[in-house]
Design a protein around this motif. Structure first.
Motif, PDB file in Angstrom:
ATOM      1  N   LYS A   2       0.836  -1.209   0.000  1.00 11.45           N
ATOM      2  CA  LYS A   2       0.000   0.000   0.000  1.00 11.45           C
ATOM      3  C   LYS A   2       0.868   1.254   0.000  1.00 11.45           C
ATOM      4  O   LYS A   2       1.949   1.274   0.580  1.00 11.45           O
ATOM      5  CB  LYS A   2      -0.929  -0.001   1.210  1.00 11.45           C
ATOM      6  CG  LYS A   2      -2.019  -1.046   1.123  1.00 11.45           C
ATOM      7  CD  LYS A   2      -3.014  -0.815   2.240  1.00 11.45           C
ATOM      8  CE  LYS A   2      -4.238  -1.640   2.030  1.00 11.45           C
ATOM      9  NZ  LYS A   2      -5.207  -1.022   1.155  1.00 11.45           N
ATOM     10  N   GLU A   4       0.410   4.126   1.544  1.00 16.14           N
ATOM     11  CA  GLU A   4       0.630   4.687   2.877  1.00 16.14           C
ATOM     12  C   GLU A   4       1.760   3.965   3.599  1.00 16.14           C
ATOM     13  O   GLU A   4       2.508   4.571   4.355  1.00 16.14           O
ATOM     14  CB  GLU A   4      -0.662   4.666   3.701  1.00 16.14           C
ATOM     15  CG  GLU A   4      -1.723   5.615   3.186  1.00 16.14           C
ATOM     16  CD  GLU A   4      -1.259   7.064   3.042  1.00 16.14           C
ATOM     17  OE1 GLU A   4      -0.570   7.591   3.944  1.00 16.14           O
ATOM     18  OE2 GLU A   4      -1.570   7.678   2.009  1.00 16.14           O
ATOM     19  N   HIS A   5       1.907   2.658   3.353  1.00 12.76           N
ATOM     20  CA  HIS A   5       3.000   1.904   3.953  1.00 12.76           C
ATOM     21  C   HIS A   5       4.345   2.410   3.416  1.00 12.76           C
ATOM     22  O   HIS A   5       5.292   2.588   4.176  1.00 12.76           O
ATOM     23  CB  HIS A   5       2.835   0.408   3.671  1.00 12.76           C
ATOM     24  CG  HIS A   5       3.955  -0.421   4.188  1.00 12.76           C
ATOM     25  ND1 HIS A   5       4.129  -0.680   5.529  1.00 12.76           N
ATOM     26  CD2 HIS A   5       4.976  -1.027   3.547  1.00 12.76           C
ATOM     27  CE1 HIS A   5       5.204  -1.423   5.687  1.00 12.76           C
ATOM     28  NE2 HIS A   5       5.740  -1.647   4.506  1.00 12.76           N
ATOM     29  N   ILE A   7       5.004   5.405   2.140  1.00 13.50           N
ATOM     30  CA  ILE A   7       5.226   6.760   2.640  1.00 13.50           C
ATOM     31  C   ILE A   7       5.716   6.730   4.083  1.00 13.50           C
ATOM     32  O   ILE A   7       6.646   7.438   4.449  1.00 13.50           O
ATOM     33  CB  ILE A   7       3.943   7.608   2.506  1.00 13.50           C
ATOM     34  CG1 ILE A   7       3.626   7.848   1.019  1.00 13.50           C
ATOM     35  CG2 ILE A   7       4.079   8.927   3.254  1.00 13.50           C
ATOM     36  CD1 ILE A   7       2.241   8.436   0.769  1.00 13.50           C
ATOM     37  N   SER A   8       5.134   5.867   4.922  1.00 15.60           N
ATOM     38  CA  SER A   8       5.516   5.818   6.336  1.00 15.60           C
ATOM     39  C   SER A   8       6.904   5.218   6.536  1.00 15.60           C
ATOM     40  O   SER A   8       7.563   5.506   7.527  1.00 15.60           O
ATOM     41  CB  SER A   8       4.490   5.012   7.135  1.00 15.60           C
ATOM     42  OG  SER A   8       4.572   3.642   6.797  1.00 15.60           O
ATOM     43  N   GLU A  35      -2.060   4.512  -6.208  1.00 15.91           N
ATOM     44  CA  GLU A  35      -2.555   3.242  -5.694  1.00 15.91           C
ATOM     45  C   GLU A  35      -3.783   2.793  -6.474  1.00 15.91           C
ATOM     46  O   GLU A  35      -4.717   3.574  -6.673  1.00 15.91           O
ATOM     47  CB  GLU A  35      -2.894   3.378  -4.207  1.00 15.91           C
ATOM     48  CG  GLU A  35      -3.139   2.044  -3.530  1.00 15.91           C
ATOM     49  CD  GLU A  35      -3.162   2.177  -2.017  1.00 15.91           C
ATOM     50  OE1 GLU A  35      -2.078   2.225  -1.415  1.00 15.91           O
ATOM     51  OE2 GLU A  35      -4.276   2.251  -1.469  1.00 15.91           O
ATOM     52  N   THR A  40       0.422  -0.252  -4.735  1.00 19.32           N
ATOM     53  CA  THR A  40       1.102   0.938  -5.242  1.00 19.32           C
ATOM     54  C   THR A  40       1.705   0.645  -6.608  1.00 19.32           C
ATOM     55  O   THR A  40       2.349  -0.391  -6.806  1.00 19.32           O
ATOM     56  CB  THR A  40       2.209   1.389  -4.278  1.00 19.32           C
ATOM     57  OG1 THR A  40       1.621   1.604  -3.000  1.00 19.32           O
ATOM     58  CG2 THR A  40       2.882   2.659  -4.761  1.00 19.32           C
ATOM     59  N   LYS A 114       2.982  11.489  -4.573  1.00 24.64           N
ATOM     60  CA  LYS A 114       1.732  10.711  -4.563  1.00 24.64           C
ATOM     61  C   LYS A 114       0.790  11.349  -5.576  1.00 24.64           C
ATOM     62  O   LYS A 114       0.623  12.576  -5.597  1.00 24.64           O
ATOM     63  CB  LYS A 114       1.113  10.762  -3.164  1.00 24.64           C
ATOM     64  CG  LYS A 114      -0.205  10.048  -3.070  1.00 24.64           C
ATOM     65  CD  LYS A 114      -0.781  10.184  -1.661  1.00 24.64           C
ATOM     66  CE  LYS A 114      -2.156   9.557  -1.605  1.00 24.64           C
ATOM     67  NZ  LYS A 114      -2.740   9.705  -0.267  1.00 24.64           N
TER      68      LYS A 114
END
Length: 185
Positions: A2, A4-5, A7-8, A35, A40, A114
């Motif tokens: 994902k 968000e994963h 990015i973190s 995404e 992704t 993104k």
């Protein structure tokens, strides 16, 4: 994986300009992540075969940093819009990856970004034959990357490449991708 994963997990440089001590052509590219169905993808372009520089190569949208660009990020966003009509309001820059110096004298500063799912872009343009995406998970599989032999400035060299449905992904773009995906492991 994902978005968000990713990015973190990724630490990004927030510098606004490429290193000034570099000589050669300074350029900026957008490394667009989007995404689809919880996975992704990376957006890439296949350059027009009639271009003088890097014809038919698979690349990120981007190009030379111009004097009127206020930053590397501004150059990457401007060039992306010029090449594929991806408007800035659909792009959230996340940070700057390490500058890559190519064998051909280009110093490429990648801007990770993104892309909103509602974004639209041109599939072709005068500079681009085709725009497509590849899943990050596929780019992270070492077996998908093969060694290829080619000639460069009269010498035989070995390059790593990833065969896409649109041709071989190699060179600076491949190097930027592998450095990025290796950092996610």
């Amino acid at each position: 994986m994902k978005l968000e994963h990713i990015i973190s997990k990724y630490t990004l440089s927030k510098s606004a300009h490429p290193p000034s001590q570099l000589t050669g052509v300074k350029s900026a590219v957008l490394v667009p992540l989007i995404e689809f169905d919880g996975q992704t993808h990376m957006l890439l372009c296949k350059r027009n075969a009639n271009l003088r520089a890097h014809p038919s190569q698979i690349c990120f949208p981007g190009g030379k940093i111009e004097a009127h660009d206020s930053s590397v990020q501004d150059a990457a966003l401007r060039e992306t819009f010029e090449e594929i009509s991806l408007a800035r309001e659909f792009v959230t820059p996340l940070g700057q990856l390490a500058t890559h110096s190519s064998l051909s004298g280009f110093h490429i500063t990648p801007i990770l970004a993104k892309i909103e799912n509602s974004a639209t872009w041109a599939r072709t343009s005068s500079e681009v034959d085709h725009v497509f995406t590849l899943p990050i998970r596929d780019l992270m599989i070492p077996e998908h990357w093969q060694s290829y032999t080619t000639h460069f400035r009269g010498k035989v060299i070995s390059i790593k490449g990833f065969m896409t449905p649109h041709g071989l992904l190699w060179g600076a773009t491949a190097s930027i991708i592998t450095k990025f995906t290796n950092s996610l492991i």
